[in-house]
Design a protein around this motif. Structure first.
Motif, PDB file in Angstrom:
ATOM      1  N   LEU A 263      21.207   8.812  12.642  1.00 36.30           N
ATOM      2  CA  LEU A 263      22.031   9.834  11.994  1.00 36.30           C
ATOM      3  C   LEU A 263      21.205  10.687  11.039  1.00 36.30           C
ATOM      4  N   LEU A 264      20.265  10.060  10.316  1.00 41.24           N
ATOM      5  CA  LEU A 264      19.399  10.816   9.413  1.00 41.24           C
ATOM      6  C   LEU A 264      18.525  11.793  10.197  1.00 41.24           C
ATOM      7  N   GLU A 265      18.011  11.326  11.333  1.00 42.50           N
ATOM      8  CA  GLU A 265      17.188  12.225  12.157  1.00 42.50           C
ATOM      9  C   GLU A 265      18.019  13.387  12.692  1.00 42.50           C
ATOM     10  N   MET A 266      19.262  13.081  13.087  1.00 41.54           N
ATOM     11  CA  MET A 266      20.141  14.135  13.586  1.00 41.54           C
ATOM     12  C   MET A 266      20.427  15.167  12.501  1.00 41.54           C
ATOM     13  N   ALA A 267      20.540  14.684  11.254  1.00 41.55           N
ATOM     14  CA  ALA A 267      20.900  15.582  10.155  1.00 41.55           C
ATOM     15  C   ALA A 267      19.711  16.403   9.670  1.00 41.55           C
ATOM     16  N   TYR A 268      18.528  15.767   9.617  1.00 39.36           N
ATOM     17  CA  TYR A 268      17.401  16.429   8.947  1.00 39.36           C
ATOM     18  C   TYR A 268      16.174  16.669   9.838  1.00 39.36           C
ATOM     19  N   GLY A 269      16.104  16.050  10.985  1.00 37.13           N
ATOM     20  CA  GLY A 269      14.919  16.199  11.824  1.00 37.13           C
ATOM     21  C   GLY A 269      14.873  17.545  12.531  1.00 37.13           C
ATOM     22  N   SER A 270      13.682  17.949  12.904  1.00 36.08           N
ATOM     23  CA  SER A 270      13.533  19.177  13.679  1.00 36.08           C
ATOM     24  C   SER A 270      14.043  18.934  15.094  1.00 36.08           C
ATOM     25  N   MET A 301      21.052  13.034  27.304  1.00 38.90           N
ATOM     26  CA  MET A 301      19.998  12.881  26.303  1.00 38.90           C
ATOM     27  C   MET A 301      20.187  13.855  25.145  1.00 38.90           C
ATOM     28  N   ALA A 302      20.659  15.052  25.443  1.00 40.83           N
ATOM     29  CA  ALA A 302      20.931  16.025  24.382  1.00 40.83           C
ATOM     30  C   ALA A 302      22.037  15.520  23.467  1.00 40.83           C
ATOM     31  N   SER A 303      23.035  14.848  24.059  1.00 41.96           N
ATOM     32  CA  SER A 303      24.132  14.297  23.260  1.00 41.96           C
ATOM     33  C   SER A 303      23.616  13.225  22.311  1.00 41.96           C
ATOM     34  N   VAL A 304      22.706  12.375  22.800  1.00 42.84           N
ATOM     35  CA  VAL A 304      22.106  11.356  21.937  1.00 42.84           C
ATOM     36  C   VAL A 304      21.302  12.011  20.818  1.00 42.84           C
ATOM     37  N   ALA A 305      20.586  13.081  21.152  1.00 42.67           N
ATOM     38  CA  ALA A 305      19.760  13.772  20.154  1.00 42.67           C
ATOM     39  C   ALA A 305      20.598  14.552  19.152  1.00 42.67           C
ATOM     40  N   GLY A 306      21.831  14.872  19.531  1.00 41.71           N
ATOM     41  CA  GLY A 306      22.686  15.647  18.644  1.00 41.71           C
ATOM     42  C   GLY A 306      22.356  17.125  18.635  1.00 41.71           C
ATOM     43  N   ILE A 307      21.825  17.620  19.758  1.00 42.09           N
ATOM     44  CA  ILE A 307      21.503  19.041  19.887  1.00 42.09           C
ATOM     45  C   ILE A 307      22.092  19.565  21.187  1.00 42.09           C
ATOM     46  N   SER A 308      22.079  20.875  21.358  1.00 42.13           N
ATOM     47  CA  SER A 308      22.619  21.454  22.585  1.00 42.13           C
ATOM     48  C   SER A 308      21.696  21.143  23.761  1.00 42.13           C
ATOM     49  N   THR A 309      22.248  21.156  24.945  1.00 41.25           N
ATOM     50  CA  THR A 309      21.449  20.907  26.147  1.00 41.25           C
ATOM     51  C   THR A 309      20.355  21.960  26.281  1.00 41.25           C
ATOM     52  N   GLU A 310      20.678  23.205  25.945  1.00 45.47           N
ATOM     53  CA  GLU A 310      19.691  24.286  26.049  1.00 45.47           C
ATOM     54  C   GLU A 310      18.505  24.034  25.111  1.00 45.47           C
ATOM     55  N   SER A 311      18.787  23.615  23.873  1.00 44.36           N
ATOM     56  CA  SER A 311      17.706  23.327  22.919  1.00 44.36           C
ATOM     57  C   SER A 311      16.858  22.154  23.392  1.00 44.36           C
ATOM     58  N   PHE A 312      17.523  21.164  23.959  1.00 44.87           N
ATOM     59  CA  PHE A 312      16.807  19.999  24.462  1.00 44.87           C
ATOM     60  C   PHE A 312      15.858  20.395  25.593  1.00 44.87           C
ATOM     61  N   ILE A 313      16.333  21.248  26.494  1.00 45.14           N
ATOM     62  CA  ILE A 313      15.507  21.692  27.624  1.00 45.14           C
ATOM     63  C   ILE A 313      14.309  22.508  27.132  1.00 45.14           C
ATOM     64  N   ARG A 314      14.538  23.353  26.117  1.00 45.87           N
ATOM     65  CA  ARG A 314      13.423  24.139  25.562  1.00 45.87           C
ATOM     66  C   ARG A 314      12.366  23.208  24.959  1.00 45.87           C
TER      67      ARG A 314
END
Length: 344
Positions: A263-270, A301-314
């Motif tokens: 959760l901390l990584e999701m909140a503050y990580g790049s 995997m994007a859902s686990v990372a807490g980012i959009s699928t497009e951002s994950f693919i980039r």
């Protein structure tokens, strides 16, 4: 004293033939040809095992089982469903209710007797553990072996639901093979993956209450094998063994620590750090390979990372450009695990 079996079966010929098989094998057998009569005999005779057909007039097998679970004298009697091989959905529904086992028709004498003996042995062991003065010696790894031995083996195909949010939490699962996700949906229908259990992890246990509901859903990400134990039996084993309960609590504490870090990584990580951490998390599930290949969808995997699928693919494109990963069709091959850990 001989063990007793209640057989509820509306096919008169099958019922009589099965009764004969049971009696020749040394079981005292009660017979009912429809659900209502079967329910009355269960309450009156309190048999050691109940075997019931699913499709029956008046009360079907599901309704019989549900009624038995509401009575304190019958709720712990091992219950086995009879089902035609052509109806696997019927079997799954029955097992999701919490039944102990099932036998497919047509069945052999060996299958019938082995299934009954397995359930009687399991019940005897549980009752022995409840006897005054006897201490249950299970530790966590031994308990997992117990679940593998006496639990019901479940095979879940890719994308198959294992349990669903807000349904009655009647079973606890041990993941033996494959990959599973647990997830919740927000009010807009967006999916948030909460955990990716690995082999040897339990899932589906959320409360020490006798009756509760699943707060999230579980779905197979690939063909997976799990062992299922009823929630009540799982809880009973924990309550009987203080050491096992403490070990299980330690497992839960570790899982919470992992979740807090995530959760901390999701909140503050790049975005790149979130992508790298997610790849490492999935790589851990296939740790037997130095260059693991991940066959999980980008959206999961994007859902686990807490980012959009497009951002994950980039981010994947950046990692591929740096030679840290390779993309083979829909799969991701990790070439340099150590470099993934160094990304900030």
């Amino acid at each position: 004293m001989e063990n007793s079996v209640l057989l509820i079966e509306d096919d008169l010929v099958l019922a009589e033939n099965t009764r004969e098989l049971l009696e020749l094998s040394g079981y005292r057998t009660f017979l009912a040809h429809e659900g209502k009569t079967g329910l009355k005999k269960a309450y009156k005779e309190l048999p050691d095992v109940i075997i019931s057909d699913i499709m029956m007039p008046e009360l079907d097998g599901y309704e019989v089982y549900t009624a038995l679970q509401q009575n304190r004298h019958t709720r712990n009697i091992p219950f086995i469903f009879l089902s035609a091989k052509s109806n696997p959905a019927d079997v799954r529904r029955g097992m999701n209710l919490g039944a102990d086992d099932y036998i497919t028709k047509p069945f052999s004498e060996e299958d019938l007797i082995l299934t009954i003996e397995k359930r009687l042995t399991k019940r005897a062991q549980l009752e022995g553990e409840k006897s005054p003065g006897r201490k249950n010696q299970f530790h966590l790894e031994e308990f997992k072996e117990y679940v593998r031995t006496y639990g019901e083996q479940i095979e879940a195909e890719k994308n198959e639901e294992i349990f669903m949010e807000n349904r009655m939490a009647c079973s606890v699962y041990l993941l033996e093979h494959g990959m599973v996700k647990t997830y919740r949906l927000d009010e807009y229908g967006k999916e948030l993956i909460t955990t990716i259990p690995q082999k040897g992890d339990f899932l589906g246990f959320y409360s020490y209450k006798k009756s509760n509901h699943y707060p999230e859903s579980a779905q197979a990400l690939e063909r997976s094998i799990l062992y299922r134990l009823s929630h009540d039996e799982f809880l009973q084993m924990l309550e009987q063994n203080r050491d096992l309960m403490l070990e299980f609590a330690e497992e839960i504490t570790h899982s919470l620590d992992v979740l807090r870090t995530h959760l901390l990584e999701m909140a503050y990580g790049s975005v790149l750090k979130k992508t790298a951490s997610t790849l490492l998390e999935f790589a851990e599930k296939v740790k037997d390979d130095n260059t693991p290949v991940l066959k999980v969808s980008r959206s999961d995997m994007a859902s686990v990372a807490g980012i959009s699928t497009e951002s994950f693919i980039r981010s994947l494109s950046c990692l591929k450009k740096d030679g840290i990963i390779d993309i083979i069709g829909r799969d991701i091959k990790i070439l340099q695990l150590e470099k993934l850990t160094e990304i900030h």
